[in-house]
Enzyme design. Sequence first.
Site, PDB file in Angstrom:
ATOM      1  N   GLY A  43      25.217 -14.134   0.924  1.00 53.43           N
ATOM      2  CA  GLY A  43      25.293 -14.197   2.391  1.00 53.43           C
ATOM      3  C   GLY A  43      24.200 -15.055   2.992  1.00 53.43           C
ATOM      4  O   GLY A  43      24.433 -15.821   3.928  1.00 53.43           O
ATOM      5  N   CYS A  44      23.002 -14.947   2.427  1.00 53.41           N
ATOM      6  CA  CYS A  44      21.858 -15.708   2.956  1.00 53.41           C
ATOM      7  C   CYS A  44      22.014 -17.202   2.663  1.00 53.41           C
ATOM      8  O   CYS A  44      21.644 -18.039   3.483  1.00 53.41           O
ATOM      9  CB  CYS A  44      20.558 -15.169   2.374  1.00 53.41           C
ATOM     10  N   THR A  45      22.591 -17.509   1.509  1.00 55.73           N
ATOM     11  CA  THR A  45      22.844 -18.910   1.171  1.00 55.73           C
ATOM     12  C   THR A  45      23.881 -19.491   2.119  1.00 55.73           C
ATOM     13  O   THR A  45      23.684 -20.580   2.680  1.00 55.73           O
ATOM     14  CB  THR A  45      23.298 -19.033  -0.301  1.00 55.73           C
ATOM     15  N   GLY A  48      22.363 -20.025   5.590  1.00 53.94           N
ATOM     16  CA  GLY A  48      21.499 -21.203   5.575  1.00 53.94           C
ATOM     17  C   GLY A  48      22.294 -22.495   5.528  1.00 53.94           C
ATOM     18  O   GLY A  48      21.963 -23.467   6.211  1.00 53.94           O
TER      19      GLY A  48
END
Length: 153
Positions: A43-45, A48
């Site tokens: 999710g963070c990738t 970003g």
Amino acid sequence: MPAIDKPAPDFQLPSTSGKIFTQSEMNGKHLVIYFYPKDNTPGCTTEGENFRDNYEAFKDLNCLVFGVSRDSMKSHENFKEKMKFPFELLSDVDEVACKLFDVIKMKNMYGKQVRGIERSTFVIDMNGILRKEWRGVKVPGHVEEVLAFVKSL
């Protein structure tokens, strides 16, 4: 806890630029500060990448983007390089900004309660005033919503 239409909390954190980011020194530019749980997670990738892919549109609006997590500078530098992020990542290992923005929450992970960052985004205008916040962010469509809001400033 930050309040909409009030001055944003001032803080300093180390940045992947090698400099110390100081929120109050950013006046004159709009800021998007997004808090995310962990480098190199799905999710963070994706979040970003979405900021990366829209970065030029933010820049055209006199807006800088900063990602914040509790990861180390080394982790941030590797993540930024790997994903080719054109914006800086800020390392908050001591939870300075996390506490100021009240983004540390108890979360369920694989059936266990863990303390971590609730995915959250804040828009600060060029005068240092907090204009919008999103908490408990779901990644799909979020960056486009943030960009639309920055356009309205």
